[in-house]
Design a protein around this motif. Structure first.
Motif, PDB file in Angstrom:
ATOM      1  N   GLU A   7       0.834  -1.204   0.000  1.00  0.00           N
ATOM      2  CA  GLU A   7       0.000   0.000   0.000  1.00  0.00           C
ATOM      3  C   GLU A   7       0.870   1.257   0.000  1.00  0.00           C
ATOM      4  O   GLU A   7       0.584   2.226  -0.690  1.00  0.00           O
ATOM      5  CB  GLU A   7      -0.914   0.002   1.217  1.00  0.00           C
ATOM      6  N   THR A   8       1.937   1.228   0.793  1.00  0.00           N
ATOM      7  CA  THR A   8       2.852   2.376   0.856  1.00  0.00           C
ATOM      8  C   THR A   8       3.483   2.630  -0.512  1.00  0.00           C
ATOM      9  O   THR A   8       3.563   3.760  -0.979  1.00  0.00           O
ATOM     10  CB  THR A   8       3.976   2.116   1.891  1.00  0.00           C
ATOM     11  N   ALA A   9       3.908   1.537  -1.164  1.00  0.00           N
ATOM     12  CA  ALA A   9       4.532   1.677  -2.483  1.00  0.00           C
ATOM     13  C   ALA A   9       3.523   2.184  -3.507  1.00  0.00           C
ATOM     14  O   ALA A   9       3.872   2.924  -4.427  1.00  0.00           O
ATOM     15  CB  ALA A   9       5.107   0.332  -2.930  1.00  0.00           C
ATOM     16  N   SER A  10       2.262   1.794  -3.335  1.00  0.00           N
ATOM     17  CA  SER A  10       1.233   2.193  -4.301  1.00  0.00           C
ATOM     18  C   SER A  10       0.683   3.582  -4.035  1.00  0.00           C
ATOM     19  O   SER A  10      -0.135   4.077  -4.803  1.00  0.00           O
ATOM     20  CB  SER A  10       0.058   1.224  -4.277  1.00  0.00           C
ATOM     21  N   ALA A  11       1.123   4.189  -2.935  1.00  0.00           N
ATOM     22  CA  ALA A  11       0.546   5.474  -2.552  1.00  0.00           C
ATOM     23  C   ALA A  11       1.093   6.620  -3.380  1.00  0.00           C
ATOM     24  O   ALA A  11       1.617   7.579  -2.852  1.00  0.00           O
ATOM     25  CB  ALA A  11       0.792   5.726  -1.066  1.00  0.00           C
TER      26      ALA A  11
END
Ligand SMILES: Nc1ncnc2c1ncn2[C@@H]1O[C@H](COP(=O)(O)OP(=O)(O)OP(=O)(O)O)[C@@H](O)[C@H]1O
Ligand SMILES: [Mg+2]
Length: 407
Positions: A109-113
């Motif tokens: 999720e962090t990478a996709s943010a």
């Protein structure tokens, strides 16, 4: 218990194709397919809803009759010049000093943010690798000890309106859409072997309206792009070069075309029908090579430049696989070998049973790949049924989540 049926719907620029697969313990069996000329798209993107709906209905009906079942939902493909792929990293600290399922979700999720503009939608978040502390190249980090977890992901985004139009067309043809899948990713499911994905391979889907690239290494996708040039341009060049209608040019291309002039004998001839009452002409087949070779070279060179720009051109050196209808042009793999300086082959759908003779053509790679993709993901994935009315809310919900993560 009923059997699991998965349907791939490839909404292409030249044809719309539905492939029906049955998931069996021993593998995927193709039990039906339908294909109909497509008239509502330009360069991979829907531009006429009504025409597209009619073609979808015709392809689905044909597939239903052959498979002997009713089709209610599909995995649909998406392509077009609006598609963009980017690589992003994400890092989190491990609270428990051991990677949990929650940590994996959180780091992805962090990478996709990334801040995706309102008019774009995330189509895929594909994990390339995990890194625990300094150990890289990890496929599944669950349970590993460490203090820091990093994920590298490839994010594919596309225009919201294009995705909406695909869903709208499917809905109006009476279908739910389980998921929207990047066409080159689907094609790669059908034509690349596991070994190729691991060692490194460039998949080129040379279709009618677009030429798509997907680059693989270490089992993961590294780069994707869509070029708005394809086999239709070859047909157009012939129509202009030989002064003949497009319909005739298409027939000539399929009957006599070649990607390399050197493959055509000096004294071979072709017959070009006369237009407006004029008598047919006999021309040297060499002319076709002279028309087609530079265009194919241009398209492959643009893809090669794209690869160089991505910084991954080295990876493609282990192999290039060309699929899509235009891959049937004689000499295509030789041309690919020249431009990419790598071994090349034409990609036919593989890893399926059943009606293999029917789908054994490069142009069916996407539709078969959509079924394979569906078969791989439908059990683990939350099955969301995309309907016209709620796609916007769905996109909004995803966006809100990211914004929350950023601030
Ligand atoms: N035997 C052949 N030789 C050369 N070209 C061919 C042959 N058969 C099909 N084609 C070309 O392949 C193209 C269609 O390929 P394909 O079916 O993969 O495209 P599509 O999926 O409809 O379009 P796109 O993916 O670009 O939206 C057309 O341009 C057609 O002329
Ligand atoms: Mg296609």
């Amino acid at each position: 218990m009923g059997v699991d049926i998965i349907v791939g719907l490839d909404i292409g620029t030249t044809k719309i194709c539905a492939v029906v697969g049955e998931v069996r313990p021993e593998g995927l069996e193709i039990i039906g397919m339908g294909s109909h000329p497509s008239e509502g798209l330009r360069k991979g993107v829907v531009i006429n809803i009504e025409n597209t709906v009619d073609s979808i209905k015709a392809a689905i009906e044909e597939a239903e009759t052959m498979a002997g079942c009713e089709i209610g939902s599909v995995y649909a493909g998406i392509a077009g010049g609006h598609i963009e792929g980017v690589n992003k990293p994400g890092v989190i600290a491990l609270k428990e000093k051991e990677v949990t399922k929650k940590d994996i979700e959180r780091v992805i999720e962090t990478a996709s943010a990334v801040a995706v503009p309102m008019d774009r939608e995330v189509i895929h978040t594909l994990v390339q690798e995990f890194i625990v502390d300094d150990q890289d190249g990890i496929v599944d980090p669950l349970g590993m000890s460490g203090v820091r977890l990093e994920a590298k992901v490839h994010i594919v985004t596309g225009a919201v309106t294009s995705a909406q139009n695909i869903i709208k067309c499917a809905n109006r043809a009476g279908l739910d859409v389980y998921d929207i899948v990047l066409e080159s990713l689907a094609s790669s499911e059908a034509v690349l072997s596991k070994e190729e994905r691991n060692l490194g391979a460039a998949l080129i889907d040379f279709g009618g309206g677009t030429t798509d690239l997907a680059l693989f290494s270490k089992g993961a996708i590294k780069h994707t792009s869509v070029l708005a040039l394809g086999g239709d341009n070859l047909t157009y060049d012939i129509a202009v070069g030989l002064r003949t209608p497009k319909l005739e040019a298409e027939k000539i291309k399929i009957k006599y075309g070649a990607a390399l002039s050197s493959m055509i004998g000096k004294d071979e001839t072709i017959e070009v029908p006369g237009v407006g009452g004029r008598s047919p002409r006999t021309l040297s087949r060499q002319i076709l090579g002279e028309i087609l070779e530079p265009r194919v070279e241009e398209i492959f060179t643009l893809i090669y430049e794209e690869l160089v720009q991505s910084g991954y051109d080295e990876l493609a050196s282990s192999g290039v696989v060309v699929t899509g209808g235009s891959a049937e042009l004689p000499g295509i793999s030789e041309m690919a070998e020249q431009i990419f300086s790598a071994p090349a082959r034409v990609g036919y759908p593989q890893d399926v049973d059943g009606l293999v003779d029917l789908i054994n053509k490069p142009m069916y790679a996407t539709a078969v790949g959509l079924v394979l993709y569906g078969a791989k993901t439908y059990k683990q994935k939350k099955k969301f049924r995309i309907r016209d009315s709620n796609i916007f809310h769905l996109v909004m919900a995803r966006m809100k989540r990211w914004f929350k993560d950023i601030v």
